[in-house]
Design a protein around this motif. Sequence first.
Motif, mmCIF file in Angstrom:
data_model
loop_
_atom_site.group_PDB
_atom_site.id
_atom_site.type_symbol
_atom_site.label_atom_id
_atom_site.label_comp_id
_atom_site.label_asym_id
_atom_site.label_seq_id
_atom_site.Cartn_x
_atom_site.Cartn_y
_atom_site.Cartn_z
ATOM 1 N N GLY A 286 0.879 -1.140 0.025
ATOM 2 C CA GLY A 286 0.150 0.148 -0.036
ATOM 3 C C GLY A 286 0.864 1.179 -0.037
ATOM 4 O O GLY A 286 2.153 1.094 -0.428
ATOM 5 N N THR B 157 -2.867 1.958 4.187
ATOM 6 C CA THR B 157 -2.910 3.010 3.602
ATOM 7 C C THR B 157 -3.029 4.245 4.783
ATOM 8 O O THR B 157 -3.783 3.942 5.793
ATOM 9 C CB THR B 157 -4.128 3.425 2.637
ATOM 10 O OG1 THR B 157 -4.016 4.641 2.242
ATOM 11 C CG2 THR B 157 -5.572 3.242 3.425
ATOM 12 N N THR C 55 -3.832 5.569 -3.159
ATOM 13 C CA THR C 55 -4.129 4.393 -3.131
ATOM 14 C C THR C 55 -5.229 3.843 -3.633
ATOM 15 O O THR C 55 -5.283 2.915 -4.512
ATOM 16 C CB THR C 55 -4.388 3.797 -1.302
ATOM 17 O OG1 THR C 55 -3.347 4.408 -0.544
ATOM 18 C CG2 THR C 55 -4.445 2.580 -1.171
ATOM 19 N N LEU C 56 -6.477 4.330 -3.836
ATOM 20 C CA LEU C 56 -7.455 4.174 -4.588
ATOM 21 C C LEU C 56 -7.228 4.240 -6.100
ATOM 22 O O LEU C 56 -7.711 3.381 -6.578
ATOM 23 C CB LEU C 56 -8.718 4.933 -4.112
ATOM 24 C CG LEU C 56 -9.396 4.618 -2.759
ATOM 25 C CD1 LEU C 56 -10.341 5.647 -2.257
ATOM 26 C CD2 LEU C 56 -10.045 3.312 -2.697
ATOM 27 N N MET D 128 -4.987 1.459 -7.099
ATOM 28 C CA MET D 128 -5.712 0.264 -6.927
ATOM 29 C C MET D 128 -6.714 0.078 -8.394
ATOM 30 O O MET D 128 -6.784 -0.879 -8.871
ATOM 31 C CB MET D 128 -6.857 0.187 -5.930
ATOM 32 C CG MET D 128 -6.234 -0.232 -4.490
ATOM 33 S SD MET D 128 -7.130 0.301 -3.198
ATOM 34 C CE MET D 128 -8.213 -0.952 -3.293
ATOM 35 N N ARG D 129 -7.395 1.117 -8.646
ATOM 36 C CA ARG D 129 -8.310 1.296 -9.995
ATOM 37 C C ARG D 129 -7.246 0.930 -11.048
ATOM 38 O O ARG D 129 -7.853 0.160 -12.220
ATOM 39 C CB ARG D 129 -8.881 2.480 -9.921
ATOM 40 C CG ARG D 129 -10.202 2.608 -9.099
ATOM 41 C CD ARG D 129 -10.713 3.879 -9.285
ATOM 42 N NE ARG D 129 -11.814 4.043 -8.088
ATOM 43 C CZ ARG D 129 -11.685 5.082 -7.277
ATOM 44 N NH1 ARG D 129 -10.758 5.980 -7.342
ATOM 45 N NH2 ARG D 129 -12.416 5.114 -6.283
ATOM 46 N N ASP E 285 -9.395 -4.880 -8.016
ATOM 47 C CA ASP E 285 -10.709 -5.640 -7.614
ATOM 48 C C ASP E 285 -10.679 -7.054 -8.359
ATOM 49 O O ASP E 285 -11.284 -7.761 -7.759
ATOM 50 C CB ASP E 285 -11.742 -4.747 -8.307
ATOM 51 C CG ASP E 285 -11.630 -4.637 -9.863
ATOM 52 O OD1 ASP E 285 -10.580 -4.364 -10.270
ATOM 53 O OD2 ASP E 285 -12.572 -4.457 -10.533
ATOM 54 N N MET F 206 -8.430 -3.431 3.090
ATOM 55 C CA MET F 206 -8.276 -2.368 3.583
ATOM 56 C C MET F 206 -7.773 -2.707 5.173
ATOM 57 O O MET F 206 -8.715 -2.658 6.007
ATOM 58 C CB MET F 206 -9.066 -1.185 3.330
ATOM 59 C CG MET F 206 -9.515 -1.002 1.870
ATOM 60 S SD MET F 206 -8.211 -0.978 0.847
ATOM 61 C CE MET F 206 -7.680 0.702 1.092
ATOM 62 N N PHE G 102 -8.237 -0.087 9.336
ATOM 63 C CA PHE G 102 -9.008 1.232 8.407
ATOM 64 C C PHE G 102 -9.047 2.302 9.552
ATOM 65 O O PHE G 102 -9.843 2.190 10.594
ATOM 66 C CB PHE G 102 -10.258 0.611 8.065
ATOM 67 C CG PHE G 102 -10.804 1.664 6.833
ATOM 68 C CD1 PHE G 102 -10.233 1.800 5.804
ATOM 69 C CD2 PHE G 102 -11.730 2.809 7.647
ATOM 70 C CE1 PHE G 102 -10.703 2.523 4.996
ATOM 71 C CE2 PHE G 102 -12.129 3.328 6.370
ATOM 72 C CZ PHE G 102 -11.719 3.636 5.274
ATOM 73 N N ALA H 23 -13.606 1.765 -1.417
ATOM 74 C CA ALA H 23 -12.866 0.129 -1.395
ATOM 75 C C ALA H 23 -13.819 -0.663 -1.472
ATOM 76 O O ALA H 23 -13.928 -1.909 -2.033
ATOM 77 C CB ALA H 23 -12.352 0.086 -0.196
ATOM 78 N N PHE I 274 -13.429 -4.810 -2.012
ATOM 79 C CA PHE I 274 -12.649 -5.115 -0.742
ATOM 80 C C PHE I 274 -13.482 -4.893 0.453
ATOM 81 O O PHE I 274 -14.652 -4.621 0.549
ATOM 82 C CB PHE I 274 -11.545 -3.980 -0.574
ATOM 83 C CG PHE I 274 -10.204 -4.430 -1.567
ATOM 84 C CD1 PHE I 274 -9.018 -4.408 -0.915
ATOM 85 C CD2 PHE I 274 -10.361 -4.479 -2.997
ATOM 86 C CE1 PHE I 274 -7.846 -4.588 -1.649
ATOM 87 C CE2 PHE I 274 -9.384 -4.674 -3.705
ATOM 88 C CZ PHE I 274 -8.193 -4.915 -3.075
ATOM 89 N N ILE J 284 -13.196 -4.411 4.745
ATOM 90 C CA ILE J 284 -12.584 -3.279 5.440
ATOM 91 C C ILE J 284 -12.408 -3.663 6.972
ATOM 92 O O ILE J 284 -13.287 -4.470 7.292
ATOM 93 C CB ILE J 284 -13.660 -2.027 5.699
ATOM 94 C CG1 ILE J 284 -14.187 -1.723 4.651
ATOM 95 C CG2 ILE J 284 -13.424 -1.047 6.659
ATOM 96 C CD1 ILE J 284 -13.357 -0.618 3.601
#
Length: 285
Positions: A122, A157, A164-165, A168-169, A174, A180, A183, A193, A198, A200
Motif C-alpha cells: 500500500g 494506507t 491508494t484508490l 488500485m483502480r 478488484d 483495507m 482502517f 474500497a 474489498f 474493511i
Amino acid sequence: MRKAQKFLCRADKRAFPPAALHRAPCTADMFVDSHCHLDFPEFADRIDEILAAMAANHVSHALCVAVNLENWPGVISLAETHDNLFASVGIHPDHDATAPLTEDDLLQRAQHPKVVAIGETGLDYFRVAGDTEWQRERFRTHIRTARAVCKPLIIHTRAAAADTLRVMREEGADRAGGVMHCFTETLEVARAALDLSFYISFSGIVTFKNAHDLKYVAREVPLERMLIETDSPYLAPVPHRGKTNQPAYVAHVAAEIARLKDVPVQQVAQITTRNFFELFRAAGG
Ligand SMILES: [Zn+2]
Ligand SMILES: [Zn+2]
C-alpha cells in the motif's frame, strides 16, 4: 473482458481451494485475527503462551502478515508449525525505499500453500517524506502479483487514501480482491474500497474513546464486508491500551463493533469469521 477475467479467477478458486484452509472449523462463535505480526521480537519465545491465550479467548485462527522479505522465513515458519496460523508475503510501504522487489520474488513465495494473501502493501505518506514514487511502484508490483496468483491483497494506507484508490483502480486490484487493513479513513474512502470488492478491517483503534469518526464508519460498513484484526504487537484495544497487543485481544474489537451496531457479539464473531474464510479461501491454491 474485465468481468470475464474476474469470473474466471473466481471459478478457479472454487475448483481448487487451498489445502491450508480445508480444515477451517464451522465453530459458530470463534473469532479470527485477520492481521498480526507474531514474528516480531515482542513475541520471541512466547508463541505457546500467545496460542494458549487465543484458545482461552475463542480466537481460532490468526493471519501472520509479512512486512519484508528478510523476515519472511520467520513468518512462514510460524504458519508451517501451527495449523491455525496463516501467512502472507509482501513488503510494508514504510520499509526501506531501496529494497529491490520483482514480481518473481513475490510469486515464488506466494506458491506456498499456507500463504493466503499478498501484503502488507500500500502507501504510507505519513512516515515517508520526499519522493514516494518508489512506494507506488512497489504497490503496483504487489497488485500485479496478487492478480497473477489469484490471492487477495492486504492493503495499508495512511495519509495517502486518494493515491491508494487510484493505484488500485489503475492496476485492477478488484480482480484480486482483498482487505483495507487497520482502517482509519473516512466513510467515503470505505465506500470506494467496498466498490472495488474489498473488505474493511477494524483494529483496536475503534475501541479508543476519542475515535468518534472511526466508530461512525464502523457503524456504516456492513458486517458482511468487515474483518477484525489486532495488528499486534501494536494498537492494543481498550482495556489493554498501551500494552503489547496480541491476537487474543481481537475479541475486544469484536465487542466494540457489536456495541456500535447493536447486535450480539456472537453475530460479529460468526460473520467476520465467515468473511475471513471466504476471502482467503477464495485466494486459490
Ligand atoms: Zn499496516
Ligand atoms: Zn501490520
